[in-house]
Design a protein around this motif. Structure first.
Motif, PDB file in Angstrom:
ATOM      1  N   ARG A  28       0.824  -1.211   0.000  1.00 13.07           N
ATOM      2  CA  ARG A  28       0.000   0.000   0.000  1.00 13.07           C
ATOM      3  C   ARG A  28       0.857   1.259   0.000  1.00 13.07           C
ATOM      4  O   ARG A  28       0.595   2.209  -0.737  1.00 13.07           O
ATOM      5  N   LEU A  31       2.357   1.964  -3.354  1.00 14.99           N
ATOM      6  CA  LEU A  31       1.328   2.486  -4.263  1.00 14.99           C
ATOM      7  C   LEU A  31       1.083   3.959  -3.987  1.00 14.99           C
ATOM      8  O   LEU A  31       1.029   4.780  -4.912  1.00 14.99           O
ATOM      9  N   HIS A  32       0.956   4.320  -2.719  1.00 14.02           N
ATOM     10  CA  HIS A  32       0.711   5.719  -2.373  1.00 14.02           C
ATOM     11  C   HIS A  32       1.868   6.609  -2.802  1.00 14.02           C
ATOM     12  O   HIS A  32       1.653   7.745  -3.255  1.00 14.02           O
ATOM     13  N   HIS A  34       3.787   6.176  -5.360  1.00 12.56           N
ATOM     14  CA  HIS A  34       3.648   6.366  -6.801  1.00 12.56           C
ATOM     15  C   HIS A  34       2.484   7.291  -7.137  1.00 12.56           C
ATOM     16  O   HIS A  34       2.576   8.121  -8.046  1.00 12.56           O
ATOM     17  N   GLU A  58      -5.378   6.179   1.741  1.00 12.88           N
ATOM     18  CA  GLU A  58      -4.821   7.065   0.713  1.00 12.88           C
ATOM     19  C   GLU A  58      -5.123   8.523   1.011  1.00 12.88           C
ATOM     20  O   GLU A  58      -4.327   9.419   0.714  1.00 12.88           O
ATOM     21  N   PHE A 119      -9.229   2.392  -5.643  1.00 16.20           N
ATOM     22  CA  PHE A 119      -8.279   1.320  -5.373  1.00 16.20           C
ATOM     23  C   PHE A 119      -8.990   0.040  -4.944  1.00 16.20           C
ATOM     24  O   PHE A 119      -9.734   0.020  -3.952  1.00 16.20           O
ATOM     25  N   SER A 151      -6.553   0.974  -9.135  1.00 18.11           N
ATOM     26  CA  SER A 151      -5.835  -0.297  -9.034  1.00 18.11           C
ATOM     27  C   SER A 151      -6.845  -1.417  -8.862  1.00 18.11           C
ATOM     28  O   SER A 151      -7.944  -1.211  -8.343  1.00 18.11           O
ATOM     29  N   TYR A 218       2.282   0.819 -11.719  1.00 21.76           N
ATOM     30  CA  TYR A 218       2.655   0.112 -10.493  1.00 21.76           C
ATOM     31  C   TYR A 218       2.160  -1.322 -10.574  1.00 21.76           C
ATOM     32  O   TYR A 218       1.073  -1.587 -11.089  1.00 21.76           O
ATOM     33  N   GLN A 219       2.975  -2.240 -10.052  1.00 22.16           N
ATOM     34  CA  GLN A 219       2.546  -3.627  -9.885  1.00 22.16           C
ATOM     35  C   GLN A 219       3.204  -4.199  -8.650  1.00 22.16           C
ATOM     36  O   GLN A 219       4.395  -3.973  -8.394  1.00 22.16           O
ATOM     37  N   ALA A 225      -1.795  -1.085 -11.111  1.00 23.89           N
ATOM     38  CA  ALA A 225      -2.391   0.250 -11.031  1.00 23.89           C
ATOM     39  C   ALA A 225      -2.142   1.017 -12.318  1.00 23.89           C
ATOM     40  O   ALA A 225      -1.089   0.848 -12.963  1.00 23.89           O
TER      41      ALA A 225
END
Length: 231
Positions: A28, A31-32, A34, A58, A119, A151, A218-219, A225
């Motif tokens: 997480r 992801l945030h 990015h 988020e 998300f 995502s 992103y992965q 995402a």
């Protein structure tokens, strides 16, 4: 999975949700990190729509780094939204948030938003047209050119490597403290209750909702995402 089933599951899990997934927080957090880069060009007073806001992770991340941003948190689970509200109050940014229990399709009377997050939400909509409709509802509430960061779990489940990737994913969940019974429930849900589609197909569904070509940014395991702009 029907919407009322999803709501009931998250209502039940709300009080322990953050604790349950604490050991997977690096996924997480990355992801945030990015997403913050994707949204770096937004104005200082940007308004964000957070669809399926859940416990508001988020929002907390973005609010702490952007003191002029405001947020509309939308979630069908009142219990999850209450956790989100308490987190905002404890973080000192509740005055910049509005909380809406329900679905984005019912959100009205708002000025267009600069950007949106969505998300791990659309994967629960099994019908592709209805799934595109979710993205269409988000697009309708964004300014022209507004950004969407989304995502979902995505993979080509027909390929042999899917089972290998799924095995690694479940092993990671086991290491994060998910019990064996929970892992079996997860495997069963992925097979029938979650629309895990090839990444290109997910991107096409986003486009069908009124966005330009999504860019994969992103992965992590099964999570992928994309960011895209409203046409």
């Amino acid at each position: 999975m029907r919407s009322e089933q999803v709501k009931a599951i998250f209502d039940q899990q709300a009080s322990s949700y953050d604790e349950r997934w604490a050991k997977t927080a690096p996924i997480r957090d990355a992801l945030h990190l990015h997403v913050a880069a994707v949204f770096a060009g937004l104005p200082a007073d940007a308004r964000l729509l957070c669809v399926g806001a859940g416990t508001g992770e988020e929002i907390a991340y973005l609010a702490s780094r952007n003191p002029g941003w405001s947020f509309a948190a939308v979630d069908p689970s009142g219990a999850m939204l209450e956790v989100c509200r308490k987190k905002a109050e404890e973080g000192g940014f509740a005055h910049r948030c509005r909380f809406y229990e329900g679905y984005v399709e019912s959100l009205s009377g708002q000025e267009p938003f600069d950007a949106a997050t969505c998300f791990l939400v659309s994967q629960f909509i099994l019908d592709p047209q209805a799934r595109a409709g979710l993205f269409g509802a988000i697009a309708a509430r964004l300014k022209p050119g507004g950004l969407l960061a989304s995502s979902d779990l995505a993979a080509d489940t027909a390929l042999p490597e899917y089972e290998a990737l799924l095995g690694v994913w479940l092993d990671m969940m086991r290491a994060a403290g998910i019990p064996a019974s929970g892992l079996e429930q997860m495997r069963a849900a992925y097979a029938k209750d979650v629309a895990i589609l090839p990444p290109g197909q997910v991107a096409g569904i986003i486009q069908a909702g009124g966005f330009g070509e999504p860019v994969a940014f992103y992965q992590a395991g099964l999570i992928r995402a994309w960011f895209s702009r409203r046409l």
